[in-house]
Design a protein around this motif. Sequence first.
Motif, PDB file in Angstrom:
ATOM      1  N   ASN A 187     -44.588  -5.872 -43.872  1.00  7.90           N
ATOM      2  CA  ASN A 187     -44.696  -7.299 -43.573  1.00  7.90           C
ATOM      3  C   ASN A 187     -45.277  -7.463 -42.172  1.00  7.90           C
ATOM      4  O   ASN A 187     -44.557  -7.520 -41.175  1.00  7.90           O
ATOM      5  CB  ASN A 187     -43.324  -7.963 -43.702  1.00  7.90           C
ATOM      6  CG  ASN A 187     -42.788  -7.863 -45.109  1.00  7.90           C
ATOM      7  OD1 ASN A 187     -43.546  -7.895 -46.083  1.00  7.90           O
ATOM      8  ND2 ASN A 187     -41.481  -7.715 -45.252  1.00  7.90           N
TER       9      ASN A 187
ATOM     10  N   THR B 298     -41.919 -13.701 -42.563  1.00  3.84           N
ATOM     11  CA  THR B 298     -41.110 -12.501 -42.790  1.00  3.84           C
ATOM     12  C   THR B 298     -39.944 -12.810 -43.718  1.00  3.84           C
ATOM     13  O   THR B 298     -39.608 -12.029 -44.618  1.00  3.84           O
ATOM     14  CB  THR B 298     -40.595 -11.937 -41.452  1.00  3.84           C
ATOM     15  OG1 THR B 298     -41.719 -11.639 -40.614  1.00  3.84           O
ATOM     16  CG2 THR B 298     -39.775 -10.677 -41.657  1.00  3.84           C
TER      17      THR B 298
ATOM     18  N   ASN C 245     -41.151  -4.350 -40.995  1.00  4.86           N
ATOM     19  CA  ASN C 245     -41.585  -5.628 -40.449  1.00  4.86           C
ATOM     20  C   ASN C 245     -42.247  -5.411 -39.095  1.00  4.86           C
ATOM     21  O   ASN C 245     -41.766  -4.603 -38.287  1.00  4.86           O
ATOM     22  CB  ASN C 245     -40.391  -6.568 -40.271  1.00  4.86           C
ATOM     23  CG  ASN C 245     -39.678  -6.868 -41.571  1.00  4.86           C
ATOM     24  OD1 ASN C 245     -40.315  -7.080 -42.599  1.00  4.86           O
ATOM     25  ND2 ASN C 245     -38.356  -6.899 -41.536  1.00  4.86           N
TER      26      ASN C 245
ATOM     27  N   VAL D 134     -37.637 -11.713 -35.718  1.00  2.00           N
ATOM     28  CA  VAL D 134     -38.027 -10.701 -36.700  1.00  2.00           C
ATOM     29  C   VAL D 134     -37.093  -9.490 -36.621  1.00  2.00           C
ATOM     30  O   VAL D 134     -36.691  -8.934 -37.652  1.00  2.00           O
ATOM     31  CB  VAL D 134     -39.496 -10.268 -36.495  1.00  2.00           C
ATOM     32  CG1 VAL D 134     -39.836  -9.041 -37.333  1.00  2.00           C
ATOM     33  CG2 VAL D 134     -40.439 -11.422 -36.847  1.00  2.00           C
TER      34      VAL D 134
END
Length: 242
Positions: free
Chosen positions: A80, A110, A130, A153
């Motif tokens: 991601n 995300t 991520n 994140v």
Amino acid sequence: MITGASSGIGAAAARWFTAEGAAVVLMARRKDKLDEIAAEIRAAGGRVEVAAGDVIDTDAVEQAVATAVNTFGGLNGAFNNAGWGTIGTLVHETDDADFEKTMDVNVRGTWNCLKHQLPVMLESGGSVVNTSSTAGTFATGAGAAYVAAKHAVLGLTRAAAAEYGPYGVRVNALIVGTTRTELMENAIRAFPPLEEGAVARQIQKRMADPIEVARTAAWLLSDHASFITGGAIPVDGGSSAI
């Protein structure tokens, strides 16, 4: 599944992952760019499918996941990587629209990916990476909205790792330093002093090449990193060490 796959780190990941034998679904807004990369990968014998769309759109993300399942039989790994930011400005000088887009792409994007990827991975296990940033660990001089988004994140990564670890799903993040992507090149053209400042913070006194980040993502997604989850792996030229 790779998001932000039309340029920079995402495009490098698409080429590297397929060269290493993975079948990939590429997601980004620019379908023409994705089609170019996909054609290049297929010409080299790689397996690839395009699912153009915006990570802000939860339905588009759901469709990209469905493309992976329907085309390749499942989803075992996800990078991601889609992100967006602006040149740093003071909080009171930051446009609300820039704040909202920064939070939407980096955080909601995300979130949307995890929301649709993780249920599929519950069936047979999997791994997610991520893309965060050095801005996710300290104030780098980037805008406050970007710093906040990349911190978020990491929070999503750690929470998801804790929730899904018992089900055989690993979730990690990359702490990415300044990388010579298309977005960075555009920023440097708009504000040339940015390059000197970015390089000065690196122990190696250079920016990362996108392939260096992509290789690290590939390792984290692979079984070679089977006992790593909830981690934040720096790919930052040492900038977080000083």
